[in-house]
Design a protein around this motif. Structure first.
Motif, PDB file in Angstrom:
ATOM      1  N   LYS A 205      36.272  26.954  38.798  1.00  0.00           N
ATOM      2  CA  LYS A 205      35.642  28.062  39.516  1.00  0.00           C
ATOM      3  C   LYS A 205      36.611  29.218  39.703  1.00  0.00           C
ATOM      4  O   LYS A 205      36.240  30.388  39.610  1.00  0.00           O
ATOM      5  N   ALA A 206      37.892  28.860  39.955  1.00  0.00           N
ATOM      6  CA  ALA A 206      38.907  29.914  40.095  1.00  0.00           C
ATOM      7  C   ALA A 206      39.100  30.663  38.790  1.00  0.00           C
ATOM      8  O   ALA A 206      39.210  31.899  38.764  1.00  0.00           O
ATOM      9  N   ASN A 207      39.120  29.929  37.683  1.00  0.00           N
ATOM     10  CA  ASN A 207      39.262  30.564  36.372  1.00  0.00           C
ATOM     11  C   ASN A 207      38.055  31.448  36.057  1.00  0.00           C
ATOM     12  O   ASN A 207      38.179  32.537  35.483  1.00  0.00           O
ATOM     13  N   LEU A 208      36.861  30.968  36.434  1.00  0.00           N
ATOM     14  CA  LEU A 208      35.652  31.749  36.191  1.00  0.00           C
ATOM     15  C   LEU A 208      35.666  33.036  37.008  1.00  0.00           C
ATOM     16  O   LEU A 208      35.298  34.110  36.508  1.00  0.00           O
ATOM     17  N   GLN A 209      36.122  32.924  38.256  1.00  0.00           N
ATOM     18  CA  GLN A 209      36.210  34.119  39.100  1.00  0.00           C
ATOM     19  C   GLN A 209      37.204  35.116  38.526  1.00  0.00           C
ATOM     20  O   GLN A 209      36.957  36.334  38.516  1.00  0.00           O
ATOM     21  N   THR A 210      38.316  34.615  38.020  1.00  0.00           N
ATOM     22  CA  THR A 210      39.317  35.487  37.405  1.00  0.00           C
ATOM     23  C   THR A 210      38.752  36.191  36.182  1.00  0.00           C
ATOM     24  O   THR A 210      38.974  37.388  35.973  1.00  0.00           O
ATOM     25  N   SER A 211      38.020  35.441  35.358  1.00  0.00           N
ATOM     26  CA  SER A 211      37.413  36.031  34.157  1.00  0.00           C
ATOM     27  C   SER A 211      36.403  37.113  34.528  1.00  0.00           C
ATOM     28  O   SER A 211      36.332  38.164  33.881  1.00  0.00           O
ATOM     29  N   ASN A 212      35.625  36.861  35.577  1.00  0.00           N
ATOM     30  CA  ASN A 212      34.645  37.861  36.008  1.00  0.00           C
ATOM     31  C   ASN A 212      35.326  39.147  36.471  1.00  0.00           C
ATOM     32  O   ASN A 212      34.855  40.255  36.185  1.00  0.00           O
ATOM     33  N   ILE A 213      36.432  38.994  37.194  1.00  0.00           N
ATOM     34  CA  ILE A 213      37.173  40.179  37.655  1.00  0.00           C
ATOM     35  C   ILE A 213      37.745  40.947  36.473  1.00  0.00           C
ATOM     36  O   ILE A 213      37.709  42.186  36.421  1.00  0.00           O
ATOM     37  N   GLU A 214      38.268  40.215  35.478  1.00  0.00           N
ATOM     38  CA  GLU A 214      38.813  40.871  34.286  1.00  0.00           C
ATOM     39  C   GLU A 214      37.730  41.625  33.527  1.00  0.00           C
ATOM     40  O   GLU A 214      37.957  42.743  33.030  1.00  0.00           O
ATOM     41  N   LEU A 215      36.525  41.050  33.449  1.00  0.00           N
ATOM     42  CA  LEU A 215      35.418  41.720  32.778  1.00  0.00           C
ATOM     43  C   LEU A 215      35.012  42.986  33.532  1.00  0.00           C
ATOM     44  O   LEU A 215      34.702  44.014  32.919  1.00  0.00           O
ATOM     45  N   GLN A 216      34.998  42.921  34.854  1.00  0.00           N
ATOM     46  CA  GLN A 216      34.665  44.097  35.649  1.00  0.00           C
ATOM     47  C   GLN A 216      35.694  45.205  35.457  1.00  0.00           C
ATOM     48  O   GLN A 216      35.345  46.390  35.383  1.00  0.00           O
ATOM     49  N   LEU A 217      36.960  44.821  35.373  1.00  0.00           N
ATOM     50  CA  LEU A 217      38.012  45.812  35.147  1.00  0.00           C
ATOM     51  C   LEU A 217      37.877  46.452  33.768  1.00  0.00           C
ATOM     52  O   LEU A 217      38.055  47.673  33.613  1.00  0.00           O
ATOM     53  N   LEU A 218      37.554  45.639  32.749  1.00  0.00           N
ATOM     54  CA  LEU A 218      37.365  46.173  31.402  1.00  0.00           C
ATOM     55  C   LEU A 218      36.176  47.132  31.354  1.00  0.00           C
ATOM     56  O   LEU A 218      36.238  48.183  30.712  1.00  0.00           O
ATOM     57  N   GLU A 219      35.097  46.767  32.033  1.00  0.00           N
ATOM     58  CA  GLU A 219      33.916  47.626  32.064  1.00  0.00           C
ATOM     59  C   GLU A 219      34.217  48.937  32.770  1.00  0.00           C
ATOM     60  O   GLU A 219      33.790  50.015  32.322  1.00  0.00           O
ATOM     61  N   ALA A 220      34.953  48.845  33.879  1.00  0.00           N
ATOM     62  CA  ALA A 220      35.318  50.068  34.605  1.00  0.00           C
ATOM     63  C   ALA A 220      36.203  50.967  33.751  1.00  0.00           C
ATOM     64  O   ALA A 220      36.029  52.194  33.733  1.00  0.00           O
ATOM     65  N   LYS A 221      37.163  50.374  33.030  1.00  0.00           N
ATOM     66  CA  LYS A 221      38.042  51.144  32.158  1.00  0.00           C
ATOM     67  C   LYS A 221      37.261  51.795  31.028  1.00  0.00           C
ATOM     68  O   LYS A 221      37.488  52.959  30.673  1.00  0.00           O
ATOM     69  N   ASN A 222      36.304  51.054  30.473  1.00  0.00           N
ATOM     70  CA  ASN A 222      35.476  51.590  29.395  1.00  0.00           C
ATOM     71  C   ASN A 222      34.632  52.762  29.882  1.00  0.00           C
ATOM     72  O   ASN A 222      34.534  53.805  29.212  1.00  0.00           O
ATOM     73  N   ASN A 223      34.029  52.622  31.041  1.00  0.00           N
ATOM     74  CA  ASN A 223      33.227  53.713  31.609  1.00  0.00           C
ATOM     75  C   ASN A 223      34.077  54.941  31.901  1.00  0.00           C
ATOM     76  O   ASN A 223      33.638  56.088  31.718  1.00  0.00           O
ATOM     77  N   TYR A 224      35.310  54.715  32.375  1.00  0.00           N
ATOM     78  CA  TYR A 224      36.211  55.831  32.651  1.00  0.00           C
ATOM     79  C   TYR A 224      36.566  56.579  31.365  1.00  0.00           C
ATOM     80  O   TYR A 224      36.571  57.817  31.329  1.00  0.00           O
ATOM     81  N   ASN A 225      36.844  55.838  30.295  1.00  0.00           N
ATOM     82  CA  ASN A 225      37.192  56.476  29.023  1.00  0.00           C
ATOM     83  C   ASN A 225      36.031  57.300  28.477  1.00  0.00           C
ATOM     84  O   ASN A 225      36.226  58.411  27.963  1.00  0.00           O
ATOM     85  N   ILE A 226      34.819  56.751  28.582  1.00  0.00           N
ATOM     86  CA  ILE A 226      33.643  57.482  28.094  1.00  0.00           C
ATOM     87  C   ILE A 226      33.427  58.755  28.917  1.00  0.00           C
ATOM     88  O   ILE A 226      33.144  59.833  28.377  1.00  0.00           O
ATOM     89  N   ALA A 227      33.568  58.636  30.237  1.00  0.00           N
ATOM     90  CA  ALA A 227      33.409  59.805  31.102  1.00  0.00           C
ATOM     91  C   ALA A 227      34.477  60.851  30.799  1.00  0.00           C
ATOM     92  O   ALA A 227      34.196  62.069  30.819  1.00  0.00           O
ATOM     93  N   ASN A 228      35.691  60.415  30.498  1.00  0.00           N
ATOM     94  CA  ASN A 228      36.782  61.337  30.189  1.00  0.00           C
ATOM     95  C   ASN A 228      36.484  62.120  28.908  1.00  0.00           C
ATOM     96  O   ASN A 228      36.672  63.342  28.846  1.00  0.00           O
ATOM     97  N   ILE A 229      35.965  61.420  27.888  1.00  0.00           N
ATOM     98  CA  ILE A 229      35.628  62.091  26.624  1.00  0.00           C
ATOM     99  C   ILE A 229      34.480  63.077  26.837  1.00  0.00           C
ATOM    100  O   ILE A 229      34.488  64.198  26.308  1.00  0.00           O
TER     101      ILE A 229
END
Length: 251
Positions: free
Chosen positions: A9-33
């Protein structure tokens, strides 16, 4: 030592947080362009986010203030006002066609007729009035067209003013709603942070499981992210309000 199930469960929670960070970074890059293209900048330009952006929506004035701002600054309203003035001048010009015209005349005369008449340095001045009698029964089509144009622009002006009032009031309500959402999310964040603190103390003393701690941690993260998102939404709503008044500027 933690149970295998808790570790998963801890590993799953960590993976979910990493996915959220990747999505946020992707959205930021698109908004920047998108902003680079909008501002005519090279696509590789990194736009720095102003940290004061979120807090600028705190000083919201009464709705009447923004309605007056819209009346004074909306370019479409100003353009329509100029068109109405031009139509009024056209009407005055068309009316002048039915009026008599006045002309001032003048001249200098010098004549020498042997054994009959000799005139030196004679000046004649007069005023002439002329009127086209056909105007008595002929319809002035230019006048009718100009008056119709005035009526059309007047109706357009009323419609535009109504739309502006609707836009300003709608965005004002959205801005007010967004600010109230911040208070709700902040209250939820306080509760989530306190819940995590209590759960963490219980876990440290063997009174709570890893699952309960992970759930409390996830709720805490979600609540704090919710506060940030609510503030960002409020800032965006405030700028949409300024856009409807014609006072939104890019710094």
């Amino acid at each position: 030592m933690i149970a295998r199930n808790d570790r998963l469960k801890a590993n799953l929670q960590t993976s979910n947080i990493e996915l959220q960070l990747l999505e946020a970074k992707n959205n930021y890059n698109i908004a920047n362009i998108n902003m680079d293209l909008l501002l005519g900048l090279p696509e590789t330009t990194e736009i720095e986010v102003d940290q004061n952006y979120i807090d600028e929506s705190d000083d919201v004035k009464p709705v009447d203030f923004y309605l007056n701002e819209a009346r004074e600054n909306r370019k479409d309203l100003q353009a329509l006002d100029q068109q109405r003035k031009a139509a009024e001048l056209g009407t005055k010009s068309a009316k002048a066609e039915n009026l008599p015209s006045i002309a001032f005349t003048g001249g200098y005369v010098a004549a020498d007729i042997p054994k009959f008449l000799t005139i030196y340095n004679a000046v004649n001045v007069g005023v002439g009035v002329s009127y086209n009698l056909s105007n008595l029964w002929k319809e002035n089509s230019s006048l009718k067209q100009s008056k119709a144009r005035e009526m059309q622009l007047s109706a357009t002006n009323e419609l535009l003013n109504d739309n502006i009032k609707l836009d300003v009031n709608r965005e004002y309500q959205n801005s007010d709603y967004s600010k109230k959402r911040i208070a709700v999310f902040e209250k939820a964040a306080v509760q989530a942070n306190e819940n995590y603190r209590i759960t963490k103390n219980k876990y440290d003393n063997g009174l709570a499981t890893m699952t309960e701690l992970l759930d409390a941690d996830a709720a805490q993260i979600a609540a704090n992210v919710g506060v940030i998102n609510a503030k960002a939404d409020a800032a965006l709503a405030y700028r949409k309000l300024l856009q409807t008044t014609g006072t939104l500027t890019i710094k």
